[in-house]
Design a protein around this motif. Structure first.
Motif, PDB file in Angstrom:
ATOM      1  N   PRO A   7       0.799  -1.299  -0.211  1.00  0.00           N
ATOM      2  CA  PRO A   7      -0.048  -0.002  -0.046  1.00  0.00           C
ATOM      3  C   PRO A   7       0.806   1.301  -0.099  1.00  0.00           C
ATOM      4  O   PRO A   7       2.002   1.284   0.713  1.00  0.00           O
ATOM      5  CB  PRO A   7      -0.873  -0.041   1.441  1.00  0.00           C
ATOM      6  CG  PRO A   7      -0.488  -1.552   1.851  1.00  0.00           C
ATOM      7  CD  PRO A   7       0.570  -2.091   1.120  1.00  0.00           C
ATOM      8  N   GLY A   8       0.703   2.195  -1.007  1.00  0.00           N
ATOM      9  CA  GLY A   8       1.449   3.476  -0.899  1.00  0.00           C
ATOM     10  C   GLY A   8       2.562   3.340  -1.730  1.00  0.00           C
ATOM     11  O   GLY A   8       3.107   4.089  -1.838  1.00  0.00           O
ATOM     12  N   ALA A   9       2.667   2.244  -2.390  1.00  0.00           N
ATOM     13  CA  ALA A   9       4.024   2.179  -3.358  1.00  0.00           C
ATOM     14  C   ALA A   9       3.518   3.097  -4.459  1.00  0.00           C
ATOM     15  O   ALA A   9       2.837   3.292  -5.084  1.00  0.00           O
ATOM     16  CB  ALA A   9       4.134   0.855  -3.892  1.00  0.00           C
ATOM     17  N   THR A  10       4.952   3.686  -4.875  1.00  0.00           N
ATOM     18  CA  THR A  10       4.865   4.756  -5.902  1.00  0.00           C
ATOM     19  C   THR A  10       5.441   4.317  -7.165  1.00  0.00           C
ATOM     20  O   THR A  10       5.163   4.937  -8.071  1.00  0.00           O
ATOM     21  CB  THR A  10       5.537   6.128  -5.375  1.00  0.00           C
ATOM     22  OG1 THR A  10       6.544   5.910  -4.849  1.00  0.00           O
ATOM     23  CG2 THR A  10       4.776   6.788  -4.268  1.00  0.00           C
ATOM     24  N   GLY A  11       6.235   3.249  -6.939  1.00  0.00           N
ATOM     25  CA  GLY A  11       7.021   2.729  -8.315  1.00  0.00           C
ATOM     26  C   GLY A  11       6.191   1.735  -9.209  1.00  0.00           C
ATOM     27  O   GLY A  11       6.838   1.312  -9.854  1.00  0.00           O
ATOM     28  N   ALA A  61      14.414  12.727  -7.205  1.00  0.00           N
ATOM     29  CA  ALA A  61      13.093  12.344  -7.342  1.00  0.00           C
ATOM     30  C   ALA A  61      12.618  10.834  -8.303  1.00  0.00           C
ATOM     31  O   ALA A  61      11.920  10.296  -7.673  1.00  0.00           O
ATOM     32  CB  ALA A  61      12.187  13.384  -8.286  1.00  0.00           C
ATOM     33  N   THR A  62      13.701  10.762  -8.904  1.00  0.00           N
ATOM     34  CA  THR A  62      13.502   9.479  -9.812  1.00  0.00           C
ATOM     35  C   THR A  62      13.746   8.216  -8.702  1.00  0.00           C
ATOM     36  O   THR A  62      13.011   7.109  -8.657  1.00  0.00           O
ATOM     37  CB  THR A  62      14.468   9.448 -10.726  1.00  0.00           C
ATOM     38  OG1 THR A  62      14.322  10.404 -11.671  1.00  0.00           O
ATOM     39  CG2 THR A  62      14.429   7.935 -11.692  1.00  0.00           C
ATOM     40  N   ILE A  63      14.707   8.375  -7.942  1.00  0.00           N
ATOM     41  CA  ILE A  63      15.232   7.254  -7.100  1.00  0.00           C
ATOM     42  C   ILE A  63      14.096   7.350  -6.008  1.00  0.00           C
ATOM     43  O   ILE A  63      13.402   6.092  -5.484  1.00  0.00           O
ATOM     44  CB  ILE A  63      16.565   7.463  -6.413  1.00  0.00           C
ATOM     45  CG1 ILE A  63      17.562   7.414  -7.300  1.00  0.00           C
ATOM     46  CG2 ILE A  63      16.703   6.693  -5.188  1.00  0.00           C
ATOM     47  CD1 ILE A  63      18.934   8.151  -6.806  1.00  0.00           C
ATOM     48  N   ALA A  64      13.591   8.429  -5.538  1.00  0.00           N
ATOM     49  CA  ALA A  64      12.402   8.393  -4.359  1.00  0.00           C
ATOM     50  C   ALA A  64      11.070   7.936  -4.974  1.00  0.00           C
ATOM     51  O   ALA A  64      10.480   7.065  -3.966  1.00  0.00           O
ATOM     52  CB  ALA A  64      12.311   9.894  -3.615  1.00  0.00           C
ATOM     53  N   LEU A  65      10.764   8.066  -6.048  1.00  0.00           N
ATOM     54  CA  LEU A  65       9.656   7.744  -6.494  1.00  0.00           C
ATOM     55  C   LEU A  65       9.713   6.308  -6.827  1.00  0.00           C
ATOM     56  O   LEU A  65       8.493   5.525  -6.721  1.00  0.00           O
ATOM     57  CB  LEU A  65       9.272   8.225  -7.999  1.00  0.00           C
ATOM     58  CG  LEU A  65       8.691   9.834  -7.649  1.00  0.00           C
ATOM     59  CD1 LEU A  65       8.515  10.617  -8.869  1.00  0.00           C
ATOM     60  CD2 LEU A  65       7.302   9.809  -6.904  1.00  0.00           C
ATOM     61  N   ALA A  66      10.674   5.666  -7.308  1.00  0.00           N
ATOM     62  CA  ALA A  66      10.874   4.356  -7.346  1.00  0.00           C
ATOM     63  C   ALA A  66      10.918   3.514  -6.149  1.00  0.00           C
ATOM     64  O   ALA A  66      10.338   2.206  -6.253  1.00  0.00           O
ATOM     65  CB  ALA A  66      12.325   4.193  -8.274  1.00  0.00           C
ATOM     66  N   GLY A  68       9.555   4.525  -3.302  1.00  0.00           N
ATOM     67  CA  GLY A  68       8.588   4.964  -2.349  1.00  0.00           C
ATOM     68  C   GLY A  68       7.653   4.198  -1.827  1.00  0.00           C
ATOM     69  O   GLY A  68       7.056   3.595  -2.756  1.00  0.00           O
ATOM     70  N   GLY A  69       7.246   4.212  -0.507  1.00  0.00           N
ATOM     71  CA  GLY A  69       6.234   3.359  -0.176  1.00  0.00           C
ATOM     72  C   GLY A  69       5.595   4.107   1.173  1.00  0.00           C
ATOM     73  O   GLY A  69       5.251   5.227   1.098  1.00  0.00           O
ATOM     74  N   ARG A  70       5.770   3.576   2.481  1.00  0.00           N
ATOM     75  CA  ARG A  70       5.309   4.383   3.502  1.00  0.00           C
ATOM     76  C   ARG A  70       6.303   4.905   4.191  1.00  0.00           C
ATOM     77  O   ARG A  70       5.977   5.580   4.991  1.00  0.00           O
ATOM     78  CB  ARG A  70       4.637   3.296   4.454  1.00  0.00           C
ATOM     79  CG  ARG A  70       3.343   2.781   4.023  1.00  0.00           C
ATOM     80  CD  ARG A  70       2.746   1.725   4.945  1.00  0.00           C
ATOM     81  NE  ARG A  70       1.414   1.340   4.395  1.00  0.00           N
ATOM     82  CZ  ARG A  70       0.432   1.442   4.947  1.00  0.00           C
ATOM     83  NH1 ARG A  70       0.246   2.495   5.927  1.00  0.00           N
ATOM     84  NH2 ARG A  70      -0.669   0.958   4.382  1.00  0.00           N
ATOM     85  N   GLY A  71       7.645   4.921   3.936  1.00  0.00           N
ATOM     86  CA  GLY A  71       8.659   5.371   4.902  1.00  0.00           C
ATOM     87  C   GLY A  71       9.456   6.551   4.245  1.00  0.00           C
ATOM     88  O   GLY A  71       8.635   7.524   3.694  1.00  0.00           O
ATOM     89  N   ARG A  72      10.634   6.831   4.439  1.00  0.00           N
ATOM     90  CA  ARG A  72      11.459   7.972   4.222  1.00  0.00           C
ATOM     91  C   ARG A  72      11.299   8.421   2.872  1.00  0.00           C
ATOM     92  O   ARG A  72      11.459   9.334   2.381  1.00  0.00           O
ATOM     93  CB  ARG A  72      12.736   7.843   4.967  1.00  0.00           C
ATOM     94  CG  ARG A  72      12.923   7.875   6.144  1.00  0.00           C
ATOM     95  CD  ARG A  72      14.261   7.678   6.714  1.00  0.00           C
ATOM     96  NE  ARG A  72      14.302   7.385   7.999  1.00  0.00           N
ATOM     97  CZ  ARG A  72      15.089   6.943   8.675  1.00  0.00           C
ATOM     98  NH1 ARG A  72      16.418   6.476   8.083  1.00  0.00           N
ATOM     99  NH2 ARG A  72      15.425   6.785   9.894  1.00  0.00           N
TER     100      ARG A  72
END
Length: 151
Positions: A7-11, A61-66, A68-72
């Motif tokens: 849940p909340g995964a952005t990639g 942004a690329t790394i973080a979006l790939a 991304g979930g619930r954390g940092r």
């Protein structure tokens, strides 16, 4: 095979396309700005260093979006995409209203005109995606309770 995105995964899903576009822009902006800084920094230091900053924001942004979930990484993605949105709007306005500030174009000049306006549109799609995939947005689907008989 990898696990399904949580849940909340952005990639995952549409996020893969978004990460791909961010990656392409990060690669293009990094290559161009690194070349400009290395070979002609004295011609337009502010513009070229701003482009290098924009490239770094795209990489983050690329790394973080790939990831991304619930954390940092989700928080990092929010920050990077917000910085990108503010940067492209502020630099876009300044480059149109006070063009002498930017003797050479940056990634964000004229709202990203040199990159087909992708720098203007992309952060707002990124913000929408982060909002759309926020944890807890969708209620879990459960089976209805069994009806009870009246007594």
């Amino acid at each position: 095979m990898g696990a399904a995105p949580g849940p909340g995964a952005t990639g995952g899903g549409f996020g893969r396309l978004l990460v791909t576009v961010y990656g392409i822009l990060a690669f293009a902006a990094t290559g161009r700005s690194a070349y400009q800084v290395a070979t002609k920094l004295d011609e337009a230091p502010a513009a070229y260093l701003l482009s290098l900053l924009a490239a770094a924001v795209y990489v983050v942004a690329t790394i973080a979006l790939a990831r991304g979930g619930r954390g940092r990484w989700r928080a990092v993605a929010w920050c990077a995409v917000l910085v990108e949105a503010v940067g492209v709007v502020v630099v876009g306005v300044l480059s149109v209203v006070v063009p002498e500030l930017f003797v050479e174009a940056t990634v964000w000049s004229a709202f990203g005109q040199g990159y087909g306006y992708v720098p203007l549109v992309l952060p707002f799609i990124g913000l929408w995606w982060l909002w759309h995939t926020r944890p807890g947005q969708h209620a879990p689907v459960t089976a209805p309770d069994e009806p009870t008989e009246a007594r």
